[in-house]
Motif scaffolding. Sequence first.
Motif, PDB file in Angstrom:
ATOM      1  N   GLN A 145       0.817  -1.223   0.000  1.00 19.00           N
ATOM      2  CA  GLN A 145       0.000   0.000   0.000  1.00 19.00           C
ATOM      3  C   GLN A 145       0.844   1.263   0.000  1.00 19.00           C
ATOM      4  O   GLN A 145       0.450   2.280  -0.574  1.00 19.00           O
ATOM      5  CB  GLN A 145      -0.995   0.021   1.162  1.00 19.00           C
ATOM      6  N   VAL A 181     -12.541  -3.852   7.261  1.00 19.61           N
ATOM      7  CA  VAL A 181     -12.822  -3.275   5.945  1.00 19.61           C
ATOM      8  C   VAL A 181     -14.260  -3.547   5.504  1.00 19.61           C
ATOM      9  O   VAL A 181     -14.806  -2.851   4.643  1.00 19.61           O
ATOM     10  CB  VAL A 181     -11.803  -3.799   4.897  1.00 19.61           C
ATOM     11  N   TRP A 200     -16.861  -0.757   5.119  1.00 22.88           N
ATOM     12  CA  TRP A 200     -16.509   0.316   4.188  1.00 22.88           C
ATOM     13  C   TRP A 200     -17.693   1.192   3.795  1.00 22.88           C
ATOM     14  O   TRP A 200     -17.554   2.411   3.628  1.00 22.88           O
ATOM     15  CB  TRP A 200     -15.829  -0.248   2.927  1.00 22.88           C
ATOM     16  N   HIS A 238      -9.630   5.377   2.321  1.00 19.46           N
ATOM     17  CA  HIS A 238      -8.582   4.912   1.412  1.00 19.46           C
ATOM     18  C   HIS A 238      -8.537   3.387   1.484  1.00 19.46           C
ATOM     19  O   HIS A 238      -8.306   2.831   2.560  1.00 19.46           O
ATOM     20  CB  HIS A 238      -7.218   5.473   1.825  1.00 19.46           C
ATOM     21  N   LEU A 239      -8.788   2.726   0.379  1.00 18.67           N
ATOM     22  CA  LEU A 239      -8.725   1.258   0.354  1.00 18.67           C
ATOM     23  C   LEU A 239      -7.591   0.849  -0.579  1.00 18.67           C
ATOM     24  O   LEU A 239      -7.302   1.520  -1.568  1.00 18.67           O
ATOM     25  CB  LEU A 239     -10.064   0.680  -0.107  1.00 18.67           C
ATOM     26  N   TYR A 240      -6.943  -0.270  -0.230  1.00 21.47           N
ATOM     27  CA  TYR A 240      -5.704  -0.627  -0.918  1.00 21.47           C
ATOM     28  C   TYR A 240      -5.901  -1.654  -2.046  1.00 21.47           C
ATOM     29  O   TYR A 240      -4.930  -2.095  -2.645  1.00 21.47           O
ATOM     30  CB  TYR A 240      -4.691  -1.164   0.094  1.00 21.47           C
ATOM     31  N   MET A 275      -5.890  -3.337   5.281  1.00 24.08           N
ATOM     32  CA  MET A 275      -6.742  -3.309   4.086  1.00 24.08           C
ATOM     33  C   MET A 275      -7.007  -1.884   3.599  1.00 24.08           C
ATOM     34  O   MET A 275      -7.357  -1.674   2.440  1.00 24.08           O
ATOM     35  CB  MET A 275      -8.096  -3.976   4.400  1.00 24.08           C
ATOM     36  N   GLY A 276      -6.889  -0.948   4.501  1.00 25.64           N
ATOM     37  CA  GLY A 276      -7.158   0.447   4.146  1.00 25.64           C
ATOM     38  C   GLY A 276      -7.052   1.307   5.386  1.00 25.64           C
ATOM     39  O   GLY A 276      -6.654   0.823   6.458  1.00 25.64           O
TER      40      GLY A 276
END
Length: 361
Positions: free
Chosen positions: A19, A321, A324, A336-338, A349-350
């Motif tokens: 990430q 996550v 979300w 922000h998500l990866y 994960m984010g």
Amino acid sequence: MSTTALPPGSTIGILGGGQLGRMMAMAAAEMGYHVHVYCPERDAPASEVARTYTCAAYDDLEALRQFALSVDVITYEFENIPAESVKVLSNHVPVRPNPDILHISQHRVLEKQAINKLGIATAPFKSVTSLIELKAAIGAIGLPAVLKTCRMGYDGKGQAMLDKDSDLVNVWEKLNTIDAVLEGFVNFRMEISVIVARDVAGHIASYCPVQNTHKHHILHETIAPAPISDALSDKAQKIARIVAEGVGLIGLMAIEMFVTKDDDIIVNETAPRPHNSGHWTMDSCVTGQFTQSIRAVAGLPLGSPERLCDARMLNLIGDDVNEWQAYAAMPDARLHLYGKKEARPDRKMGHINFLLPKKQG
Ligand code: AMP
């Protein structure tokens, strides 16, 4: 402007495709650079956002050479790249932050020695290569203490807390290394970090210190700014500047510190790259940490690290996550998500940045 600044259209090489590499690549693209990511894993988070992607091992010297020939500068998103590989790369193209910094940050004893040499305190420590040395180190440092592998430790992996009831034979066997360090236990009141950048001309910019809390040894939450006095904040940023200058940084680094009960600051560890505790800067500062790192390695002047608003950064680990949609519905939060497919436990994960009104300072 420096004559060494890379013009837009130049290619920045990034070692590592996680990430951090992904967010560095996005920042580079925003500034008109091409990005070539080198990573041993297929489908890593940065692969979706880079112009070119090489999937090869970190010790594949020929693949590394080809990579180096295709880029104008190389930076990295993690530290554990073999020294021999870095040498091959730096024969062709600048590696920033420089390979000496990388070398130091790969090894906890070298790192602490380098920091102490700059007149900055760390926890007391002793190098440990055997059970006999472990016992001698405990004699010198006392208990409680923390035993850590010198290399490759992260998120609490490769460490053990020792107290008077610990079974040393068992702990030493479990650590499974002959290169360890025993550190005195620091009874801290807060963990903070400072992100600092230095450009090719030697100008330095640091972000305000932030408070970090961990869950299961993984960063959980960052509060910006850290709730500490101005004097302590200045002291932490001064330490960061001394380290950046002392190691000849060109790029960006994070310095993790403990604030002790009597308001001393002790450096825990450093990372010569963007850091999870700097993610809040993406949405809350004039220049975010990823942009700042790209500016520095590309030879551009630094952007302002000024904080436009306060922030709380929450990491989304594993199943977190799944929330979300709820986060995406919050108007004052930036999600922000990866792009990772599988939400394994402990996997980052984010993250989400909650933007808060700016208090004074
Ligand atoms: P590290 O991998 O060195 O960042 O350590 C992970 C976490 O373990 C730190 O964020 C601290 O919470 C804790 N820790 C590490 N070293 C010490 C120490 N010498 N004294 C007290 N706590 C420590």
